[in-house]
Design a protein around this motif. Structure first.
Motif, PDB file in Angstrom:
ATOM      1  N   LEU A 111     -18.592 -39.394   5.272  1.00 37.30           N
ATOM      2  CA  LEU A 111     -19.046 -40.583   5.688  1.00 37.30           C
ATOM      3  C   LEU A 111     -20.460 -40.737   5.938  1.00 37.30           C
ATOM      4  O   LEU A 111     -21.529 -41.116   5.845  1.00 37.30           O
ATOM      5  N   SER A 153     -21.314 -47.707   9.858  1.00 40.78           N
ATOM      6  CA  SER A 153     -20.197 -48.847   9.731  1.00 40.78           C
ATOM      7  C   SER A 153     -20.614 -49.737   8.142  1.00 40.78           C
ATOM      8  O   SER A 153     -19.625 -50.310   7.208  1.00 40.78           O
ATOM      9  N   GLU A 200     -18.419 -47.263   5.187  1.00 39.54           N
ATOM     10  CA  GLU A 200     -17.567 -47.418   6.345  1.00 39.54           C
ATOM     11  C   GLU A 200     -16.984 -48.815   5.044  1.00 39.54           C
ATOM     12  O   GLU A 200     -15.666 -49.407   4.850  1.00 39.54           O
ATOM     13  N   LEU A 246      -8.947 -41.284   3.556  1.00 36.68           N
ATOM     14  CA  LEU A 246      -9.850 -41.418   4.260  1.00 36.68           C
ATOM     15  C   LEU A 246      -9.193 -41.422   5.412  1.00 36.68           C
ATOM     16  O   LEU A 246      -9.681 -41.278   6.611  1.00 36.68           O
ATOM     17  N   ALA A 250     -13.095 -47.836  12.150  1.00 37.31           N
ATOM     18  CA  ALA A 250     -12.974 -47.608   9.784  1.00 37.31           C
ATOM     19  C   ALA A 250     -10.563 -46.954   9.935  1.00 37.31           C
ATOM     20  O   ALA A 250     -10.810 -48.102   8.625  1.00 37.31           O
ATOM     21  N   GLU A 251     -10.366 -46.595  10.890  1.00 37.37           N
ATOM     22  CA  GLU A 251      -9.276 -46.262  10.421  1.00 37.37           C
ATOM     23  C   GLU A 251      -8.451 -47.320  10.220  1.00 37.37           C
ATOM     24  O   GLU A 251      -7.286 -47.635   9.064  1.00 37.37           O
ATOM     25  N   LYS A 255      -9.693 -50.708   9.269  1.00 39.16           N
ATOM     26  CA  LYS A 255     -10.328 -50.999   7.787  1.00 39.16           C
ATOM     27  C   LYS A 255      -9.685 -50.700   7.054  1.00 39.16           C
ATOM     28  O   LYS A 255      -9.976 -51.774   6.028  1.00 39.16           O
ATOM     29  N   PHE A 256      -9.462 -48.768   7.278  1.00 41.83           N
ATOM     30  CA  PHE A 256      -9.264 -48.824   5.919  1.00 41.83           C
ATOM     31  C   PHE A 256      -7.933 -49.517   5.450  1.00 41.83           C
ATOM     32  O   PHE A 256      -7.675 -49.741   4.311  1.00 41.83           O
TER      33      PHE A 256
END
Length: 849
Positions: free
Chosen positions: A744, A756, A759, A776, A812-813, A815-816
Motif C-alpha cells: 500500500l 489513507s 487504504e 490485508l 486501516a485494519e 477499515k478492512f
C-alpha cells in the motif's frame, strides 16, 4: 610515461598527474618549454583512453586530433549555461556516444583560445552521456597552452550575452571548471632560447611589465628601411592576414621566371579550412619558403618553421637551400591525415581512424606570415610588424618565435600600448605560480583517486534509481500496461534494495573506515581482502536477482508513448545492472584503476543482443468474448491449484487476462501459446506445455479443427479515456498495482496519493468481495478480536472501536475488517457461511480468481 632527457621535473610531475590521478590539469609554460613535445609523447605512451582536441582546424591537424566543435557537435555561437536542452537537439551517433562513455582523458591543446562557454558546452555533452552529477561527466581534462599567447575570440555582441554568466571569457572562467579542482603545472625550462638576457626581456613582455631600459633595448632592434639580402631567411610577422598575403604576392610577382603550381592530392574527408598549407601551391625558383612540417626521416633535415630559398624547381622536384645548411634539401610531398576516433569493441580501446588525407609539399611562401599562424613555430630571423597588435599576447607571440634577440628586426618601434596582457590572466597565472603542486599533494591525489573509484564501484545508487523508475512506470500505469516474465516485480525491487543497494551503502561506509590517507588502497592487504569478498557477494546477488530477471521482463501496451518510456527505463536498469556486474567483477583479484575503467566502459558500450520480435495477438479480448466457458473454468481451476501448491496468490501464477486470451485463441502448440499476450518466455517455459496439453485435449473433445475468433471488442474509446474518467477507475488502478505485488505504501508513492486514500480503495475492494480480508489483515486472531469490538460497539463510530482496540491496531485494519463485515452482511448465505466458518472466514488467496 617516457620523458625527454635531461630530466624535467615539471614534465615528470605532469605525467604522473595524468597517469595516476583524476585531477584536471592545466599544463602551461612560456613559449618553447616543451608543451607540444609532451603532448606527442602522451599520445604514444598514455595508458588512458584519450581524445586530443583543439579549438581550430589547423591546430587540431598539428596536434593530431580533432576540433572541439566537431567532436562535441557544438554550435559556433555562444553557449549560455542552462541552455543544455536547446543544444541536446544535436544527435550523436551510437559510435560517438560509445567513445564518450569510454573516454578517460580529454586533451585540449591551445587552451588559451578556448572560451569559457565553449568549455561549459563540452561539460554539458559529457554530463549528458556519462555521469550527470560530476563536472565533465567524470572525464579528466588535460588543458595545454599559454594564456599569455593568443586569447579566445569574443565578438562584442557575444560578450553582451555571456557577460551575465562569466567574469572572463578565458577558459578558467568556465562554471564547470570552477566546480572542480584544477592543478596548474608550469614548465620552466625553455628549449627555444638559450640566452638568459633575452629570456628576461621576453618575460617582461609576457607580463606586460616592460621597464624603460627593456623597452629601449627592444626598440634598438628597429632598423628603418631594413631590406634583408636574398637568402638570409628573414620572415615578416604581421598582425593581419591581408598584410601577409600582400607581401607574399608582391615578392613572388617580382621574381622573373616560370610559376609552378602544385595541386594537393586530397582523398576522403579533409575540409578546406583545415588545410595545413595551400591546396594550390604557387612557387618559383628564388622564392622564400617555410617548411610547415617536421622531417620524419632519420636525417631530420628540416623542422616546422625552417626557412629557405628554392634553388631548383620543376613539376617533379623542389630543391631548397637553407642559410645554415651546406647541403640542398630535396623536398618530397608529405601526407597529413584527418582522423576521427573509433571504439574497438573487442579491446574497448579508443583508436584513430583516418577519414581523409591531404598530400602536398610541406611548404608555404615565407616572406610573411601572420603572428597567429606563427604560434608554435621557431625562426632564426624575423621582421616583426606588431605596432598594429590588436589582441592580448600578440607581441609576445611574435617576439618569442625567435631564438635570439639579434635575429629580430622591428619594422616599427614597439609602444607600451601594443604590449597587452589581460588582468584576469595575470591574476589566474599568479595564483598558479604561488600554489604549485608538491610531491605530497601528488601522492594524496593518487590515494584519493583510488578511494573515489572504489566507493563508486560499490555504490548501487544508480541501479536503485533506475529500478525504482521502472517499477513506478509499470505499477503506475497498471490499467493500460500488461507485463509478464517476473512473478513479483515489487518483491524483486524490495529484494534488490535489501540485498544489494543497502548492503552496498553499508559496505561503502566500511571502506571509508578502512581507508588511510597514508597508503594506496591497491596496496592495502586488508582492503584487498574485503573488496575481493564483496566482489563475490555482489556478483552472486546481481546475477541471481536483477541480472537474471529484468531481461525476461516483457511489456505489452497499446500506448506507444508510454511503451517508449518504459522501454527506456528498462534499458537504463539493464545498463546499470551490467555496469555494476562489470565493476564489482573487476575487483575480484585486486584493484587497478585501469582494469576498473576497462571493465565499466566495456559494460556501458556492450550492446545487448537484439531479441527477435514476435508478433503478439493484436486484439485483447474480454471475458464476455469467451465462447468456451468450460475451458476457461478449467484454466482458472488449474491456476488455483498451482497457487495452492506453491502457497502464493493466484495472480502470482498468472493474471486472468492471459487466461482469457487462451480461452479465446485456443493455442494447441507451444509456438502458438507464445503468441498470446501476457505469455512471456518465463511463463511459457514454466507452464507452456501444461497449458498447451489442456487446450489440445479440450479441442479434441469438442472436435475443434479451426478456431473462429470473435469480432474485436469496442475497446478503443475505453483505452483513450483516462483512468479517472471510468467508474471506479482510480480504485481499479490501485487494485491492479496491489495484485502485481505492490504494498500500500508503494502504491501511494507511485500514484502520488495519501496512504489513507489507498487504504480506502482497498477497503472498497474488500467490501465488494474482490480482495480477501486475509490479504490485508493476515492474523486470524486479530480479525476475531476486531469483529468482537465491532459487535461490542454496535453502530458506534470507527473512533469508538479504535479506543476499544488501543494502539496495537491501526485504523486501516479496522477499515478492512469493517468492510469485510459489510461484504458478509450483504448476502445472507455468505453471512451464514461465515458464521459457521468462524468470525472472519477462512478464505485463502488461492481462492481468489
Amino acid at each position: 610515461m617516457v620523458m625527454q632527457t635531461p630530466v624535467n621535473p615539471e614534465l615528470q610531475l605532469a605525467g604522473a598527474y595524468v597517469r595516476d590521478t583524476g585531477c584536471h590539469i592545466f599544463l602551461t609554460g612560456k613559449a618553447g618549454t616543451g608543451k607540444t613535445t609532451f603532448l606527442h609523447s602522451l599520445k604514444t605512451d598514455s595508458p588512458k583512453r584519450l581524445v586530443v582536441t583543439a579549438p581550430t582546424g589547423v591546430a587540431a591537424i598539428n596536434a593530431g586530433g580533432v576540433t572541439l566543435h566537431s567532436f562535441f557537435q557544438l554550435p559556433f555561437g555562444p553557449f549560455l549555461p542552462g541552455s543544455e536542452a536547446t543544444h541536446s537537439q544535436y544527435r550523436f551517433s551510437r559510435e560517438k556516444v560509445d567513445i564518450i562513455k569510454n573516454l578517460d582523458l580529454l586533451v585540449i591543446d591551445e587552451i588559451s583560445m578556448v572560451r569559457a562557454d565553449l568549455l561549459d558546452g563540452v561539460d554539458s555533452v559529457l554530463r549528458r552521456y556519462r555521469r550527470r552529477e560530476q563536472p565533465f561527466g567524470g572525464v579528466q581534462l588535460l588543458m595545454i597552452g599559454d594564456l599569455y599567447q593568443l586569447p579566445p575570440v569574443v565578438r562584442d555582441e557575444d560578450w553582451q550575452l555571456l557577460s551575465d554568466y562569466y567574469a572572463t571569457p578565458y577558459f578558467f572562467g568556465s562554471q564547470a571548471l570552477q566546480q572542480s579542482e584544477l592543478i596548474t603545472i608550469e614548465l620552466k625550462h625553455i628549449y627555444r632560447q638559450a640566452d638568459g638576457h633575452f629570456i628576461n626581456l621576453l618575460n617582461q613582455v609576457r607580463n606586460a611589465r616592460v621597464d624603460p631600459a627593456a623597452m629601449d633595448e627592444l626598440n634598438a632592434r628597429h632598423i628603418p628601411g631594413f631590406e634583408p639580402d636574398a637568402g638570409e631567411g628573414y620572415i615578416t610577422l604581421c598582425t593581419h592576414n591581408r598584410n601577409a598575403d600582400a607581401i607574399n604576392d608582391a615578392r613572388l610577382a617580382a621574381i622573373t621566371g616560370k610559376t609552378h603550381t602544385f595541386k594537393a592530392e586530397i582523398d576522403g574527408d579533409f575540409p578546406e579550412h583545415t588545410y595545413p598549407t595551400a591546396g594550390s601551391l604557387e612557387l618559383k625558383k628564388g622564392a622564400q619558403v617555410m617548411f610547415v612540417r617536421n622531417d620524419l626521416s632519420p636525417e631530420k633535415r628540416y623542422f616546422n618553421g625552417k626557412i629557405g630559398t628554392i634553388t631548383d624547381i620543376s613539376s617533379k622536384h623542389i630543391r631548397i637551400r637553407c642559410p645554415e645548411d651546406a647541403a640542398l634539401i630535396e623536398v618530397e610531398p608529405i601526407t597529413w591525415d584527418n582522423i576521427e576516433y573509433k571504439l574497438n569493441r573487442e579491446t574497448q580501446e579508443i583508436s584513430e581512424n583516418k577519414i581523409g588525407e591531404f598530400k602536398q609539399y610541406p611548404l608555404r611562401l615565407a616572406w610573411a606570415v601572420t603572428i597567429h599562424k606563427s604560434q608554435g613555430l621557431t625562426f632564426d630571423r624575423a621582421i616583426i610588424d606588431a605596432q598594429a597588435a590588436f589582441a592580448h599576447g600578440q607581441v609576445y607571440v611574435a617576439l618569442s618565435r625567435c631564438r635570439t634577440l639579434d635575429g629580430i628586426v622591428l619594422s616599427t618601434p614597439l609602444s607600451t600600448r601594443a604590449i597587452k596582457t589581460d588582468a584576469a590572466v595575470r591574476q589566474f597565472s599568479q595564483q598558479g605560480r604561488e600554489t604549485p603542486p608538491t610531491p605530497e599533494q601528488l601522492e594524496a591525489a593518487r590515494i584519493q583517486y583510488q578511494q573515489r573509484l572504489l566507493l563508486e564501484c560499490f555504490d548501487f545508487g544508480r541501479l536503485r534509481r533506475h529500478l525504482r523508475r521502472l517499477v513506478s512506470l509499470l505499477f503506475g500505469n497498471a490499467s493500460v500496461v500488461h507485463f509478464s516474465g517476473i512473478d513479483d516485480l515489487g518483491a524483486l525491487q524490495r529484494q534488490t534494495e535489501v540485498d544489494i543497494s543497502s548492503v552496498g551503502d553499508k559496505f561503502g561506509r566500511q571502506l571509508q573506515g578502512l581507508f588511510s590517507s597514508a597508503g594506496l588502497p591497491s596496496a592495502d592487504p586488508a582492503i584487498l581482502e574485503r573488496i575481493a569478498k564483496a566482489s563475490a557477494y555482489f556478483q552472486e546477488k546481481l546475477a541471481a536477482g536483477p541480472a537474471r530477471l529484468i531481461p525476461e521482463l516483457t511489456i505489452d501496451t497499446d500506448n506507444q508513448a508510454l511503451l517508449k518510456k518504459i522501454n527506456q527505463a528498462r534499458r537504463l536498469a539493464l545498463q546499470s545492472i551490467q555496469e555494476k556486474l562489470a565493476a564489482v567483477g573487476s575487483c575480484a583479484d585486486g584493484f587497478s584503476p585501469a582494469v576498473y575503467f576497462r571493465a565499466v566502459s566495456g559494460a556501458e558500450t556492450e550492446r545487448a543482443p537484439q531479441k527477435k520480435k514476435t508478433e503478439k495477438a493484436a486484439v485483447t479480448y474480454r471475458e464476455s468474448d469467451i465462447a468456451h466457458a468450460d475451458l476457461f473454468q478449467r484454466l482458472k481451476n488449474w491456476r488455483s491449484r498451482k497457487a495452492g501448491e506453491s502457497g502464493v496468490p493466484a495472480f502470482q501464477v498468472m493474471h486472468q487476462k492471459p487466461l482469457v486470451q487462451i480461452a479465446v485463441h485456443l493455442p494447441d502448440t507451444l509456438d502458438a501459446m507464445k503468441q498470446i499476450r501476457g505469455i512471456g518466455p518465463q511463463l511459457a517455459k514454466r507452464y507452456g506445455e501444461e497449458l498447451v496439453a489442456m487446450v489440445a485435449d479440450y479441442r479434441r473433445q469438442h472436435n475443434i479443427e479451426t478456431v473462429t475468433l470473435p469480432d474485436p471488442p469496442p475497446q478503443e474509446a475505453k483505452r483513450q479515456a483516462p483512468p479517472s474518467s471510468r467508474d471506479g477507475g482510480t480504485r481499479q488502478v490501485s487494485l491492479e498495482l496491489f495484485e502485481k505485488g505492490a504494498t500500500l505504501d508503494q502504491i501511494a508513492e507511485t500514484r502520488g496519493l495519501a496512504v489513507s486514500t489507498i487504504e480506502g480503495h482497498m477497503a472498497h475492494h474488500v467490501e465488494t468481495g474482490t480482495v480477501a480480508v486475509e490479504r490485508l489483515v493476515p492474523s486470524a486472531e486479530k480479525r476475531r478480536v476486531i469483529q468482537a469490538a465491532f459487535d461490542q460497539a454496535g453502530a458506534a463510530s470507527l473512533r469508538t472501536v479504535k479506543e476499544i482496540m488501543g494502539e496495537a491496531t491501526s485504523y486501516a485494519e479496522l477499515k478492512f475488517v469493517q468492510a469485510h463485515l459489510k461484504f458478509l452482511s450483504a448476502d445472507g448465505d455468505n453471512r451464514q457461511s461465515a458464521a459457521s466458518a468462524g468470525p472472519i472466514g477462512d478464505r485463502t488467496p488461492a481462492d481468489e480468481s
